[in-house]
Design a protein around this motif. Structure first.
Motif, short mmCIF file in Angstrom:
data_model
loop_
_atom_site.label_atom_id
_atom_site.label_comp_id
_atom_site.label_asym_id
_atom_site.label_seq_id
_atom_site.Cartn_x
_atom_site.Cartn_y
_atom_site.Cartn_z
N GLY A 114 0.65 -1.09 0.01
CA GLY A 114 -0.16 0.03 0.10
C GLY A 114 0.83 1.16 -0.10
O GLY A 114 2.04 1.04 0.20
N ILE A 116 0.51 5.44 1.08
CA ILE A 116 -0.10 6.45 1.69
C ILE A 116 0.41 7.85 1.61
O ILE A 116 1.78 7.90 1.85
CB ILE A 116 -0.37 5.91 3.29
CG1 ILE A 116 -1.02 4.64 3.46
CG2 ILE A 116 -0.87 7.27 3.85
CD1 ILE A 116 -0.79 4.52 5.09
N ASP A 128 -4.52 5.46 10.98
CA ASP A 128 -5.80 5.45 10.65
C ASP A 128 -6.16 5.35 9.26
O ASP A 128 -7.46 5.17 8.62
CB ASP A 128 -6.60 6.84 11.25
CG ASP A 128 -6.47 6.72 12.77
OD1 ASP A 128 -6.45 5.68 13.39
OD2 ASP A 128 -6.70 7.85 13.14
N HIS A 129 -5.01 5.30 8.44
CA HIS A 129 -5.58 5.29 7.00
C HIS A 129 -6.11 3.76 6.61
O HIS A 129 -5.60 2.80 7.05
CB HIS A 129 -3.98 5.44 6.33
CG HIS A 129 -4.30 5.88 4.61
ND1 HIS A 129 -4.63 5.17 3.76
CD2 HIS A 129 -4.33 6.89 4.19
CE1 HIS A 129 -4.79 5.58 2.42
NE2 HIS A 129 -4.77 6.81 2.45
N ASP A 130 -6.81 3.76 5.38
CA ASP A 130 -7.54 2.55 5.19
C ASP A 130 -6.28 1.56 4.58
O ASP A 130 -6.64 0.42 4.77
CB ASP A 130 -8.32 2.84 3.92
CG ASP A 130 -9.68 3.58 4.30
OD1 ASP A 130 -9.81 3.62 5.60
OD2 ASP A 130 -10.36 4.13 3.42
N GLN A 131 -5.27 2.07 3.95
CA GLN A 131 -4.13 0.96 3.53
C GLN A 131 -3.48 0.41 4.71
O GLN A 131 -3.25 -0.78 4.77
CB GLN A 131 -3.24 2.01 2.66
CG GLN A 131 -3.84 2.43 1.49
CD GLN A 131 -3.68 1.54 0.38
OE1 GLN A 131 -3.59 0.06 0.63
NE2 GLN A 131 -3.96 1.77 -1.01
N THR A 132 -3.32 1.29 5.71
CA THR A 132 -2.52 0.54 7.08
C THR A 132 -3.66 -0.28 7.70
O THR A 132 -3.27 -1.44 7.91
CB THR A 132 -2.40 1.71 8.03
OG1 THR A 132 -1.55 2.62 7.40
CG2 THR A 132 -1.43 1.01 9.12
N ARG A 133 -4.85 -0.07 7.72
CA ARG A 133 -5.87 -0.73 8.54
C ARG A 133 -6.01 -2.09 7.65
O ARG A 133 -6.18 -3.44 8.21
CB ARG A 133 -7.08 -0.15 8.60
CG ARG A 133 -7.19 1.00 9.53
CD ARG A 133 -8.40 1.55 9.57
NE ARG A 133 -8.61 2.81 10.46
CZ ARG A 133 -9.16 2.93 11.46
NH1 ARG A 133 -10.09 2.13 11.88
NH2 ARG A 133 -9.28 3.79 12.35
N ARG A 134 -6.01 -2.29 6.34
CA ARG A 134 -6.24 -3.23 5.37
C ARG A 134 -4.78 -4.37 5.30
O ARG A 134 -4.96 -5.35 5.42
CB ARG A 134 -6.08 -2.79 3.78
CG ARG A 134 -6.39 -3.91 2.95
CD ARG A 134 -6.82 -3.53 1.62
NE ARG A 134 -5.39 -2.61 1.00
CZ ARG A 134 -4.66 -3.21 0.23
NH1 ARG A 134 -4.30 -4.61 0.34
NH2 ARG A 134 -3.59 -2.48 -0.20
#
Length: 186
Positions: A114, A116, A128-134
């Motif tokens: 990912g 960011i 908190d970013h979607d890429q990190t959470r994924r």
């Protein structure tokens, strides 16, 4: 703007990469003229970081976040990680939209990577970013690679302290250096 140097592309030129333009190569040449050993130091630093990444992999770490990644070609974190563990996850973070756009363009096909666009010292935005959470499981060990991070020692200390609070105690934090993105000659 291809006629103006970009810090990430200048570093790429100093590393012998192919993701740079004439303005970036001129800026790299000016840096080398001012400091003939700069390219060597950057390559040596990246070699040390690659060794630290291999060390983390040998200890079972399968998740990597690189803060201030610039353009991670050639031989970026994902290359080193995937040579040993193709299923491992890598999240690249940089506040340079040129670097992030290139990573997205080149590595978009890989679901284990990912990218960011965020200030490397803004850990809230990163985690908190979607890429990190994924890609990153905060309950598992993480290696955080600090490449182009704040230029001020106090800011770097604050980032490292915040990282230790944010991630599991078994994490590793290898560091590296760049040409100094914010010091690119005009």
């Amino acid at each position: 703007e291809l006629d103006r140097p970009n810090g990430a592309r200048v570093d790429n030129a100093l590393l012998g990469g192919g993701y740079n333009f004439a303005a970036d190569r001129r800026a790299a040449a000016a840096l080398v003229a001012a400091d003939p050993a700069i390219a060597y130091r950057i390559r040596a630093s990246r070699t040390a970081v690659r060794g630290a990444i291999r060390f983390a992999l040998d200890r079972g770490i399968r998740q990597f976040i690189e803060l201030g990644c610039g353009i991670p070609f050639p031989g970026g974190t994902h290359v080193v990680v995937h040579q040993r563990n193709p299923a491992a996850h890598v999240v690249y973070v940089d506040d340079d939209p040129v670097a992030i756009a290139l990573i997205d363009q080149v590595l978009d096909h890989d679901p284990t990577i990912g990218a960011i666009e965020a200030k490397p010292s803004d850990l809230t935005a990163v985690f908190d970013h979607d890429q990190t959470r994924r890609l990153i499981d905060l309950d598992e060990p993480i290696a955080v690679v600090l490449t182009h991070v704040p230029d001020h020692r106090r800011d770097l200390t604050d980032v490292i302290t915040a990282l230790w609070k944010a991630i599991t105690p078994t994490a590793a934090i290898p560091t590296g250096m760049s040409s100094g993105q914010h010091q690119v000659p005009p």
